[in-house]
Write a protein that holds these residues in place. Sequence first.
Motif, PDB file in Angstrom:
ATOM      1  N   ARG A  50      -1.315  11.862  -8.097  1.00 25.50           N
ATOM      2  CA  ARG A  50      -0.541  11.640  -6.859  1.00 25.50           C
ATOM      3  C   ARG A  50      -1.395  11.898  -5.623  1.00 25.50           C
ATOM      4  O   ARG A  50      -1.385  11.148  -4.649  1.00 25.50           O
ATOM      5  CB  ARG A  50       0.674  12.565  -6.837  1.00 25.50           C
ATOM      6  CG  ARG A  50       1.780  12.086  -7.760  1.00 25.50           C
ATOM      7  CD  ARG A  50       2.917  13.067  -7.793  1.00 25.50           C
ATOM      8  NE  ARG A  50       3.970  12.683  -6.854  1.00 25.50           N
ATOM      9  CZ  ARG A  50       5.115  13.377  -6.736  1.00 25.50           C
ATOM     10  NH1 ARG A  50       5.312  14.468  -7.463  1.00 25.50           N
ATOM     11  NH2 ARG A  50       6.033  12.997  -5.874  1.00 25.50           N
ATOM     12  N   ARG A  51      -2.152  13.053  -5.744  1.00 29.00           N
ATOM     13  CA  ARG A  51      -2.979  13.414  -4.595  1.00 29.00           C
ATOM     14  C   ARG A  51      -4.031  12.331  -4.350  1.00 29.00           C
ATOM     15  O   ARG A  51      -4.260  11.893  -3.193  1.00 29.00           O
ATOM     16  CB  ARG A  51      -3.646  14.755  -4.862  1.00 29.00           C
ATOM     17  CG  ARG A  51      -4.108  15.417  -3.576  1.00 29.00           C
ATOM     18  CD  ARG A  51      -4.724  16.785  -3.877  1.00 29.00           C
ATOM     19  NE  ARG A  51      -6.084  16.819  -3.393  1.00 29.00           N
ATOM     20  CZ  ARG A  51      -7.106  17.264  -4.096  1.00 29.00           C
ATOM     21  NH1 ARG A  51      -6.917  17.686  -5.340  1.00 29.00           N
ATOM     22  NH2 ARG A  51      -8.309  17.273  -3.565  1.00 29.00           N
ATOM     23  N   ARG A  53      -2.590   9.438  -2.621  1.00 25.48           N
ATOM     24  CA  ARG A  53      -2.317   9.720  -1.204  1.00 25.48           C
ATOM     25  C   ARG A  53      -3.601   9.655  -0.378  1.00 25.48           C
ATOM     26  O   ARG A  53      -3.639   9.025   0.688  1.00 25.48           O
ATOM     27  CB  ARG A  53      -1.684  11.116  -1.043  1.00 25.48           C
ATOM     28  CG  ARG A  53      -0.246  11.182  -1.538  1.00 25.48           C
ATOM     29  CD  ARG A  53       0.701  10.526  -0.561  1.00 25.48           C
ATOM     30  NE  ARG A  53       1.988  10.255  -1.244  1.00 25.48           N
ATOM     31  CZ  ARG A  53       2.813   9.251  -0.924  1.00 25.48           C
ATOM     32  NH1 ARG A  53       2.483   8.405   0.049  1.00 25.48           N
ATOM     33  NH2 ARG A  53       3.934   9.070  -1.546  1.00 25.48           N
ATOM     34  N   ARG A  87       0.397   0.012  -0.115  1.00 33.04           N
ATOM     35  CA  ARG A  87       1.254   1.191   0.041  1.00 33.04           C
ATOM     36  C   ARG A  87       2.335   1.213  -1.058  1.00 33.04           C
ATOM     37  O   ARG A  87       2.622   2.227  -1.660  1.00 33.04           O
ATOM     38  CB  ARG A  87       1.912   1.165   1.438  1.00 33.04           C
ATOM     39  CG  ARG A  87       2.542   2.506   1.816  1.00 33.04           C
ATOM     40  CD  ARG A  87       3.013   2.494   3.258  1.00 33.04           C
ATOM     41  NE  ARG A  87       1.923   2.691   4.189  1.00 33.04           N
ATOM     42  CZ  ARG A  87       1.603   1.839   5.153  1.00 33.04           C
ATOM     43  NH1 ARG A  87       2.257   0.723   5.321  1.00 33.04           N
ATOM     44  NH2 ARG A  87       0.604   2.109   5.987  1.00 33.04           N
ATOM     45  N   ASP A  96       2.774   3.935  -3.762  1.00 30.65           N
ATOM     46  CA  ASP A  96       4.095   4.589  -3.865  1.00 30.65           C
ATOM     47  C   ASP A  96       4.638   4.502  -5.293  1.00 30.65           C
ATOM     48  O   ASP A  96       5.225   5.460  -5.822  1.00 30.65           O
ATOM     49  CB  ASP A  96       5.091   3.944  -2.890  1.00 30.65           C
ATOM     50  CG  ASP A  96       4.917   4.496  -1.465  1.00 30.65           C
ATOM     51  OD1 ASP A  96       4.177   5.524  -1.340  1.00 30.65           O
ATOM     52  OD2 ASP A  96       5.497   3.949  -0.530  1.00 30.65           O
ATOM     53  N   ASP A 130       2.823   6.898  -7.378  1.00 36.92           N
ATOM     54  CA  ASP A 130       3.301   8.225  -6.978  1.00 36.92           C
ATOM     55  C   ASP A 130       4.662   8.516  -7.584  1.00 36.92           C
ATOM     56  O   ASP A 130       4.888   9.579  -8.160  1.00 36.92           O
ATOM     57  CB  ASP A 130       3.377   8.265  -5.451  1.00 36.92           C
ATOM     58  CG  ASP A 130       3.591   9.670  -4.936  1.00 36.92           C
ATOM     59  OD1 ASP A 130       2.631  10.480  -5.034  1.00 36.92           O
ATOM     60  OD2 ASP A 130       4.738   9.990  -4.516  1.00 36.92           O
TER      61      ASP A 130
END
Lengths: 512, 143
Positions: free
Chosen positions: A66-67, A70, A172, A176, A179
């Motif tokens: 996830r990191r 991001r 994005r 997402d 994520d």
Amino acid sequence: MSVPGKPSLSLRSVSQVLRTPGLARSITVLLSGALLLLLVVNASTFLMIQRTATLNEQVDSSWLVRRAGRTLLISLQQAESAQRGFLLTGQASFLVDYQTAERMAFTRLDELEDRIAGDTVGEAAIEGLEASIRAKFTEMNATLDASRAGRVGQAITRVRSGRGKALMDDIRRDIDAIDELQGQRVTNYTNASAQSASTTLAVNAIAGLLILLLAGVVAMLVRRYFHDMTEARAVIDRTNAGLEQRVRDRTAALTRANEEVQRFAYIVSHDLRSPLVNVMGFTSELEAAGQTIDRQISRLETVAPDLIETDAVTAVREELPEAIGFIRASTAKMDGLINAILKLSREGRRNLVPETLGMTTLVQGIADSVRHQVDATEGQIVVEPLPDFESDRLSIEQILGNLIDNAVKYLDPSRPGQIVISGEALAGGWVRFSVADNGRGIALRDHERIFELFRRAGRQDTPGEGLGLAFVRNSVRRLGGSIEIESELGKGSTFHLKFPTRLILEKTGDTL
Amino acid sequence: MTNSNPVKIVMVEDDHGHAKLIEKNIRRANISNEIKHFDAGQPALDYLFSAEVLANGPLLILLDLNLPDMSGIDILAEVKRDDRLKRAPVVVLTTTDDKTEIQRCYDLGCNVYITKPVDYESFAAAIRQLGLFLSVMQAPEIE
């Protein structure tokens, strides 16, 4: 029992215990169950820890993905910002920022790819993402190239076309999605972890409860066992007490019976004596009267012989003395018998005094007193070393004295006498003495008879009342011992005596 | 023995044969004193505690222990308990030679204890000796 057989024996005994239904088996089974439960608890806890560790790792890696996603997005946004800045101002520093951000973005993309490697869903997502990113950079590079070439309007128009924004939106959305997927996974992992924790907790709790229950049952069983044991002991104690009481009662009854028998023998012998005094007394008186008549006849013989009838002479001088002789002999015999009974009865009433007896010396003393008789037959009397023991001195002296006297008395005159007195201590608190002779021996059918009162065996060529062995057996029994005979007619006899090492005087009566 | 105060012999003996033999042998020892014979304990006691005994001076008791109605020992105890009779000599003449019996008799105050021998010669000798003994013995007055 052989040594290798031992373990199997103990094992067998253990399995024997387990096979027998009963308390021991129940307790063993229950305790085994408790141990098994503990093992289950342990294993489940171990598994949970393992599983939690795995889950934590997965959660970790999800967070890292996830990191990475991001930071990748941030790098892309930085690149886009730098592109816009350059397009707006034309300053070279924005270009440098852009290039840094571009490198960073690809580094981060690699990092993300690394993190996601092995995850098929993720890899598929990454492919699309990578394509979008490359397209975005191509698009941005095109605008920057146009701007550097001075065609700022063309570059602006390109931006305005919205393609760059659309690509950025795709990127994005993809990030997402990654994520969200990872977030979903974290949630799943957390839930799984929590569930495994609660499962373990439940297993622990149930096992704990079960162990408590088993312990309770075991405790109850043990308590019941002890209760039963106490009860059983109480029963045994009561039974024992009853037994002791019964033994006491019986002993008392026996004592009374024995005392009665002795008293009876005593009274009878005295009452028998009383008429005997008369028989003897009046026999003497009769004899005296006969003599008076005899004198009268003698006188008549000289004065008037024709008046005398021969019958009268025979009656007075032969029949009367003969009859009196028989009466005398019988009464004398009867007196002997009564005296014998009296002696036995008296011996039975004598108090026994136990003391330690130096048997070798004691028997040597008896042997010395008869040695001259044995020497006369060119025989010998041998006293082997004898074990000492505790008993009544007078009784033992009388018993051995009687046996040795008998051995001497009934030696076979045709061969030199050989009398051996031997003895040994036996296991279990007994001593044994043997008086062996090579005398005339006793036939098997007489082995019991010789111990009876007034009975004798073999040729009646030696004087005796038939009292000795009856007396010996009586005394031996009184001392808690036993006597046995081993004999063959014509070869010799051996009397075996067995006594307890210590004479215990009971309050029991004495046997007659 | 003085003629003025002849000692009367009271014989308690259940066996008439014995009594006869005892009497015979006492007579053979030249003892001519009156012998009063009882074959049971109670009549003997009745006699001993009667007024007649008081009036008739000294006496000597020959006592058998095995009596049909009571033990001679009871008679001995009665006699020795009585203030008047206790001085009368008591000769126990019996078949019993049990130590404890003999001790009891002497404890109760018996003067002589004689066991009747079964052998008649000894018996006769014992009785004759008793007779000789009686002839020299001084018996106290019964008061």
